[in-house]
Motif scaffolding. Structure first.
Motif, PDB file in Angstrom:
ATOM      1  N   GLY A  61       0.943  -6.285   3.066  1.00  0.00           N
ATOM      2  CA  GLY A  61       0.186  -5.513   4.053  1.00  0.00           C
ATOM      3  C   GLY A  61       0.960  -5.411   5.345  1.00  0.00           C
ATOM      4  N   CYS A  62       2.210  -4.991   5.254  1.00  0.00           N
ATOM      5  CA  CYS A  62       3.151  -5.038   6.382  1.00  0.00           C
ATOM      6  C   CYS A  62       2.820  -4.071   7.516  1.00  0.00           C
ATOM      7  CB  CYS A  62       4.564  -4.786   5.892  1.00  0.00           C
ATOM      8  SG  CYS A  62       4.769  -3.183   5.083  1.00  0.00           S
ATOM      9  N   GLY A  63       1.929  -3.111   7.285  1.00  0.00           N
ATOM     10  CA  GLY A  63       1.538  -2.195   8.359  1.00  0.00           C
ATOM     11  C   GLY A  63       2.696  -1.346   8.840  1.00  0.00           C
ATOM     12  N   ILE A  82       5.475  -4.765   1.646  1.00  0.00           N
ATOM     13  CA  ILE A  82       4.671  -3.941   0.753  1.00  0.00           C
ATOM     14  C   ILE A  82       3.379  -3.547   1.454  1.00  0.00           C
ATOM     15  CG2 ILE A  82       3.535  -5.911  -0.395  1.00  0.00           C
ATOM     16  CD1 ILE A  82       3.864  -4.204  -3.044  1.00  0.00           C
ATOM     17  N   ASP A  83       2.970  -2.301   1.218  1.00  0.00           N
ATOM     18  CA  ASP A  83       1.734  -1.781   1.793  1.00  0.00           C
ATOM     19  C   ASP A  83       1.298  -0.601   0.939  1.00  0.00           C
ATOM     20  OD1 ASP A  83      -0.354  -0.906   3.704  1.00  0.00           O
ATOM     21  OD2 ASP A  83       0.701  -2.181   5.122  1.00  0.00           O
ATOM     22  N   GLU A  84       0.152  -0.038   1.300  1.00  0.00           N
ATOM     23  CA  GLU A  84      -0.328   1.162   0.614  1.00  0.00           C
ATOM     24  C   GLU A  84       0.183   2.425   1.303  1.00  0.00           C
ATOM     25  OE1 GLU A  84      -4.529   0.457   0.624  1.00  0.00           O
ATOM     26  OE2 GLU A  84      -4.425  -0.884  -1.091  1.00  0.00           O
ATOM     27  N   TRP A  85       0.783   2.283   2.481  1.00  0.00           N
ATOM     28  CA  TRP A  85       1.423   3.371   3.222  1.00  0.00           C
ATOM     29  C   TRP A  85       0.469   4.534   3.483  1.00  0.00           C
ATOM     30  CZ3 TRP A  85       5.255   1.059   5.277  1.00  0.00           C
ATOM     31  CH2 TRP A  85       5.950   0.079   4.560  1.00  0.00           C
ATOM     32  N   VAL A  90       6.642   5.687   4.029  1.00  0.00           N
ATOM     33  CA  VAL A  90       7.785   4.901   3.577  1.00  0.00           C
ATOM     34  C   VAL A  90       9.060   5.416   4.236  1.00  0.00           C
ATOM     35  CG1 VAL A  90       9.209   4.359   1.562  1.00  0.00           C
ATOM     36  CG2 VAL A  90       6.723   4.238   1.390  1.00  0.00           C
ATOM     37  N   ASP A  91       9.192   6.733   4.373  1.00  0.00           N
ATOM     38  CA  ASP A  91      10.382   7.305   5.007  1.00  0.00           C
ATOM     39  C   ASP A  91      10.538   6.813   6.443  1.00  0.00           C
ATOM     40  OD1 ASP A  91      11.071   8.668   2.723  1.00  0.00           O
ATOM     41  OD2 ASP A  91      10.181  10.566   3.369  1.00  0.00           O
ATOM     42  N   THR A  92       9.423   6.726   7.185  1.00  0.00           N
ATOM     43  CA  THR A  92       9.483   6.222   8.557  1.00  0.00           C
ATOM     44  C   THR A  92       9.909   4.760   8.562  1.00  0.00           C
ATOM     45  OG1 THR A  92       7.786   7.767   9.303  1.00  0.00           O
ATOM     46  CG2 THR A  92       8.128   5.810  10.658  1.00  0.00           C
ATOM     47  N   ALA A  93       9.364   3.974   7.643  1.00  0.00           N
ATOM     48  CA  ALA A  93       9.737   2.551   7.562  1.00  0.00           C
ATOM     49  C   ALA A  93      11.227   2.399   7.259  1.00  0.00           C
ATOM     50  CB  ALA A  93       8.902   1.855   6.494  1.00  0.00           C
ATOM     51  N   LYS A  94      11.742   3.200   6.347  1.00  0.00           N
ATOM     52  CA  LYS A  94      13.171   3.139   6.011  1.00  0.00           C
ATOM     53  C   LYS A  94      14.038   3.561   7.194  1.00  0.00           C
ATOM     54  CE  LYS A  94      12.729   3.826   1.034  1.00  0.00           C
ATOM     55  NZ  LYS A  94      12.916   4.745  -0.092  1.00  0.00           N
ATOM     56  N   ARG A  95      13.619   4.626   7.872  1.00  0.00           N
ATOM     57  CA  ARG A  95      14.372   5.110   9.033  1.00  0.00           C
ATOM     58  C   ARG A  95      14.407   4.046  10.139  1.00  0.00           C
ATOM     59  NH1 ARG A  95      12.204   9.631   9.122  1.00  0.00           N
ATOM     60  NH2 ARG A  95      10.513   9.261  10.603  1.00  0.00           N
ATOM     61  N   ASN A  96      13.257   3.426  10.414  1.00  0.00           N
ATOM     62  CA  ASN A  96      13.211   2.382  11.444  1.00  0.00           C
ATOM     63  C   ASN A  96      14.092   1.190  11.080  1.00  0.00           C
ATOM     64  OD1 ASN A  96      11.486   3.790  13.136  1.00  0.00           O
ATOM     65  ND2 ASN A  96       9.646   2.781  12.399  1.00  0.00           N
ATOM     66  N   LYS A 101      18.793  -1.959  12.123  1.00  0.00           N
ATOM     67  CA  LYS A 101      19.787  -2.735  11.388  1.00  0.00           C
ATOM     68  C   LYS A 101      19.203  -4.011  10.777  1.00  0.00           C
ATOM     69  CE  LYS A 101      23.602  -0.994  14.212  1.00  0.00           C
ATOM     70  NZ  LYS A 101      22.848  -0.059  15.005  1.00  0.00           N
ATOM     71  N   VAL A 102      18.096  -3.822  10.046  1.00  0.00           N
ATOM     72  CA  VAL A 102      17.504  -4.932   9.299  1.00  0.00           C
ATOM     73  C   VAL A 102      17.398  -4.531   7.841  1.00  0.00           C
ATOM     74  CG1 VAL A 102      16.200  -5.960  11.205  1.00  0.00           C
ATOM     75  CG2 VAL A 102      15.140  -4.169   9.830  1.00  0.00           C
ATOM     76  N   GLU A 103      17.391  -5.536   6.989  1.00  0.00           N
ATOM     77  CA  GLU A 103      17.281  -5.284   5.559  1.00  0.00           C
ATOM     78  C   GLU A 103      15.839  -5.520   5.123  1.00  0.00           C
ATOM     79  OE1 GLU A 103      19.573  -6.365   1.393  1.00  0.00           O
ATOM     80  OE2 GLU A 103      20.083  -7.472   3.222  1.00  0.00           O
ATOM     81  N   LEU A 104      15.132  -4.419   4.899  1.00  0.00           N
ATOM     82  CA  LEU A 104      13.772  -4.479   4.376  1.00  0.00           C
ATOM     83  C   LEU A 104      13.770  -3.839   2.993  1.00  0.00           C
ATOM     84  CD1 LEU A 104      11.560  -3.352   7.427  1.00  0.00           C
ATOM     85  CD2 LEU A 104      12.315  -5.663   6.828  1.00  0.00           C
ATOM     86  N   GLU A 105      13.249  -4.552   2.030  1.00  0.00           N
ATOM     87  CA  GLU A 105      13.086  -4.017   0.666  1.00  0.00           C
ATOM     88  C   GLU A 105      11.657  -3.507   0.588  1.00  0.00           C
ATOM     89  OE1 GLU A 105      14.248  -3.045  -3.149  1.00  0.00           O
ATOM     90  OE2 GLU A 105      15.552  -4.137  -1.757  1.00  0.00           O
ATOM     91  N   ILE A 106      11.485  -2.187   0.533  1.00  0.00           N
ATOM     92  CA  ILE A 106      10.169  -1.570   0.687  1.00  0.00           C
ATOM     93  C   ILE A 106       9.515  -1.300  -0.667  1.00  0.00           C
ATOM     94  CG2 ILE A 106       8.940   0.444   1.605  1.00  0.00           C
ATOM     95  CD1 ILE A 106      11.132   0.525   3.806  1.00  0.00           C
ATOM     96  N   GLY A 107       8.307  -1.834  -0.830  1.00  0.00           N
ATOM     97  CA  GLY A 107       7.534  -1.630  -2.050  1.00  0.00           C
ATOM     98  C   GLY A 107       6.189  -1.003  -1.743  1.00  0.00           C
ATOM     99  N   GLU A 108       5.535  -0.508  -2.785  1.00  0.00           N
ATOM    100  CA  GLU A 108       4.244   0.153  -2.604  1.00  0.00           C
ATOM    101  C   GLU A 108       3.161  -0.553  -3.406  1.00  0.00           C
ATOM    102  OE1 GLU A 108       2.169   4.561  -2.923  1.00  0.00           O
ATOM    103  OE2 GLU A 108       4.279   4.326  -3.432  1.00  0.00           O
ATOM    104  N   MET A 109       2.047  -0.843  -2.725  1.00  0.00           N
ATOM    105  CA  MET A 109       0.873  -1.405  -3.389  1.00  0.00           C
ATOM    106  C   MET A 109      -0.010  -0.265  -3.842  1.00  0.00           C
ATOM    107  SD  MET A 109      -0.751  -4.663  -1.409  1.00  0.00           S
ATOM    108  CE  MET A 109      -0.685  -3.940   0.198  1.00  0.00           C
ATOM    109  N   LYS A 110      -0.545  -0.387  -5.030  1.00  0.00           N
ATOM    110  CA  LYS A 110      -1.491   0.617  -5.512  1.00  0.00           C
ATOM    111  C   LYS A 110      -2.857  -0.028  -5.637  1.00  0.00           C
ATOM    112  CE  LYS A 110       1.984   3.426  -7.307  1.00  0.00           C
ATOM    113  NZ  LYS A 110       2.544   4.355  -8.108  1.00  0.00           N
ATOM    114  N   GLN A 111      -3.861   0.724  -5.266  1.00  0.00           N
ATOM    115  CA  GLN A 111      -5.238   0.223  -5.283  1.00  0.00           C
ATOM    116  C   GLN A 111      -5.572  -0.341  -6.656  1.00  0.00           C
ATOM    117  OE1 GLN A 111      -7.073  -0.849  -3.043  1.00  0.00           O
ATOM    118  NE2 GLN A 111      -8.164   0.857  -2.170  1.00  0.00           N
ATOM    119  N   ASP A 112      -6.192  -1.504  -6.685  1.00  0.00           N
ATOM    120  CA  ASP A 112      -6.655  -2.154  -7.910  1.00  0.00           C
ATOM    121  C   ASP A 112      -5.534  -2.517  -8.880  1.00  0.00           C
ATOM    122  OD1 ASP A 112      -9.303  -1.884  -6.972  1.00  0.00           O
ATOM    123  OD2 ASP A 112      -9.410   0.143  -7.783  1.00  0.00           O
ATOM    124  N   GLN A 113      -4.309  -2.637  -8.362  1.00  0.00           N
ATOM    125  CA  GLN A 113      -3.200  -3.092  -9.204  1.00  0.00           C
ATOM    126  C   GLN A 113      -2.576  -4.322  -8.571  1.00  0.00           C
ATOM    127  OE1 GLN A 113      -0.337  -0.121 -10.311  1.00  0.00           O
ATOM    128  NE2 GLN A 113      -1.897   1.384 -10.831  1.00  0.00           N
TER     129      GLN A 113
END
Length: 199
Positions: A61-63, A82-85, A90-96, A101-113
């Motif tokens: 729930g990284c917000g 990871i978040d539901e975005w 996600v593009d904004t998170a990657k751009r930021n 200059k930080v290494e963030l591995e971005i994942g996506e949470m899906k409702q009820d999974q």
């Protein structure tokens, strides 16, 4: 660092030696989290020592990713986020992450999974102002999934509004986490827990 070192940077970031250009513009506060940029800086500073030395770290729930970005800088580590975005792309998170200059591995949470990670993948997981803002059924699933993706004795840090502290403690310990430390500061509850897996 830029020659115009922190010209328009938050004073606390300047004190920490962290440069986040245009922080307020690039990392908008989210209604779901209900906390200010000052709070996010404070929380990142408080959580970082609890995560120091962990091999793989997950932010559930990284917000807006500001806390993860600050922690990554403070402990020089890659952070899985990871978040539901729904409130930020996600593009904004990657751009930021690229700008800062930080290494963030971005994942996506899906409702009820569940969480899209292997068993025993993380040494540490943390969640800030998220778990107790989702329905109990969803929270139960996420807590079980957190246990699954954490290593045996892996650390779990939960930060939320202190008014939920009793409910939080009951739920966290009922899901197989052992409380190692608890604290309250600035209207936040801080739980440091250990994943106690049955053998």
């Amino acid at each position: 660092m830029s020659s115009e070192f922190f010209k328009e940077t938050h004073p606390e970031l300047k004190r920490l030696g962290i440069e986040i250009p245009e922080m307020e513009k690039r990392y908008p506060t989210l209604m779901r989290m209900g906390i200010s940029h000052d709070d996010m800086i404070y929380l990142a500073r408080r959580i970082s020592p609890l995560l120091q030395g962990s091999r793989d770290i997950l932010d559930i729930g990284c917000g807006n990713c500001l806390i993860a970005t600050l922690i990554a800088k403070l402990i020089s580590s890659k952070i899985f986020v990871i978040d539901e975005w729904k409130e930020m792309s996600v593009d904004t998170a990657k751009r930021n992450a690229s700008i800062d200059k930080v290494e963030l591995e971005i994942g996506e949470m899906k409702q009820d999974q569940g969480l899209p990670y292997k068993d025993n993948h993380f040494d540490a997981v943390y969640s800030v102002m998220f778990l107790f803002n989702v329905p109990k059924e969803r929270r139960d699933l996420l807590l079980e999934e957190t246990r699954r993706v954490l290593t045996q004795d892996g650390k779990f840090v939960v930060v939320d509004n202190f008014i939920f502290r009793g409910k939080m403690k009951r739920e966290l310990t009922s899901h197989g986490f052992q409380q190692l430390w608890y604290g309250e500061e600035n209207a936040f509850s801080f739980f440091l827990l250990k994943n106690v897996k049955s053998t």
